[in-house]
Design a protein around this motif. Structure first.
Motif, PDB file in Angstrom:
ATOM      1  N   ARG A  72       0.820  -1.216   0.000  1.00 41.01           N
ATOM      2  CA  ARG A  72       0.000   0.000   0.000  1.00 41.01           C
ATOM      3  C   ARG A  72       0.851   1.260   0.000  1.00 41.01           C
ATOM      4  O   ARG A  72       0.474   2.276  -0.593  1.00 41.01           O
ATOM      5  CB  ARG A  72      -0.905  -0.028   1.227  1.00 41.01           C
ATOM      6  N   SER A 152      -4.106  -7.264  -2.420  1.00 44.82           N
ATOM      7  CA  SER A 152      -3.557  -5.934  -2.119  1.00 44.82           C
ATOM      8  C   SER A 152      -3.832  -4.961  -3.253  1.00 44.82           C
ATOM      9  O   SER A 152      -4.226  -3.811  -3.012  1.00 44.82           O
ATOM     10  CB  SER A 152      -2.045  -6.038  -1.872  1.00 44.82           C
ATOM     11  N   VAL A 156      -5.990  -1.508  -3.181  1.00 45.42           N
ATOM     12  CA  VAL A 156      -5.338  -0.279  -3.644  1.00 45.42           C
ATOM     13  C   VAL A 156      -6.179   0.392  -4.729  1.00 45.42           C
ATOM     14  O   VAL A 156      -6.372   1.619  -4.714  1.00 45.42           O
ATOM     15  CB  VAL A 156      -3.916  -0.596  -4.163  1.00 45.42           C
TER      16      VAL A 156
END
Length: 259
Positions: A72, A152, A156
């Protein structure tokens, strides 16, 4: 060449304050260790696993959060986008012969912070492996790696869509705070929650895709990991298409407002 030079200067900057670098690693180790000790103490009192979750898998659940945080940080520009839109700073990116989106992300990316977090994650895993003696198959590790990466990127891109809403609604920091408040669900096994909440944390606000699901793949809890990976891919594609569409709409809106 500019990025390479930037990395070199950043590394020199870190080397000046070595004690601060080491203390920050110790701080993360202690902070994450508190949650690991909590699960360890709880299961000692229960004298049995928490459903399918034993001490080792619960400790991994805490560790996976560090991996997502590292990824991130590479896209930290999304969290500062709204202020740049409000202040009119986007113009300087549109005037350069590079992708304005790439420039937005590159300016605020936290490369060394991400590396620092991954380094701490590696140290913590080494100590955990000594305690819990993990035994992973190659296939389960591959499933885990793909799952945490896809999950992830999904989160994002979702945050990127929220950031792009600043072109219409202005300051969206409160919305970011609201989404981040659900981040605490990462520390708890998703299978312990009611089915409705489980579906919400997987398909609507995909927190489970960067916490419980990858760990379940790694320790062999999931019966059909390949099917779940396909679902993760579909969710990622949905948010990617949504982000691309919103970005194009946002540029047209910014151009019409600014002349």
């Amino acid at each position: 060449m500019v990025f390479i030079r930037f990395l070199q200067l950043s590394l020199k900057d870190l080397s000046v304050f070595r004690s601060d670098f080491i203390i920050s690693i110790i701080h993360i180790l202690i902070y994450q260790g508190i949650f690991i000790l909590f699960w360890d103490a709880l299961l000692r009192q229960l004298d049995s696993p928490l459903g399918e979750w034993d001490k080792g898998s619960l400790a991994l659940l805490i560790l996976v959060g560090l991996i997502f945080s590292s990824i991130r940080m590479l896209f930290f520009g999304f969290t500062t986008m709204s202020s740049k839109v409000i202040n009119g700073e986007l113009d300087k990116y549109l005037c350069r012969p590079v992708s304005p989106l790439l420039a937005l992300l590159a300016e605020d990316t936290k490369i060394w912070a991400a590396g620092h977090s991954l380094l701490t994650c590696s140290i913590l895993f080494f100590f955990m492996d000594q305690v819990y003696d993990y035994q992973f198959t190659t296939l389960s590790f591959v499933y885990f790696s793909i799952s945490i990466l896809v999950g992830s990127l999904t989160l994002v891109l979702m945050e990127g869509c929220i950031a792009l809403s600043a072109f219409w609604f202005g300051n969206v920091d409160r919305l970011f705070y609201l989404i981040n408040s659900f981040g605490d669900f990462q520390r708890y096994p998703i299978t312990l929650f009611p089915k409705l909440l489980q579906h919400f944390l997987i398909y609507v606000l995909p927190i489970g895709l960067v916490s419980s699901i990858p760990v379940m793949f790694l320790v062999g809890m999931y019966d059909e990991p390949a099917s779940m990976l396909i679902i993760q891919g579909v969710i990622l594609l949905f948010w990617l298409c949504g982000f691309v569409w919103l970005w194009r709409c946002a540029l047209r809106r910014y151009d019409s407002l600014g002349g």
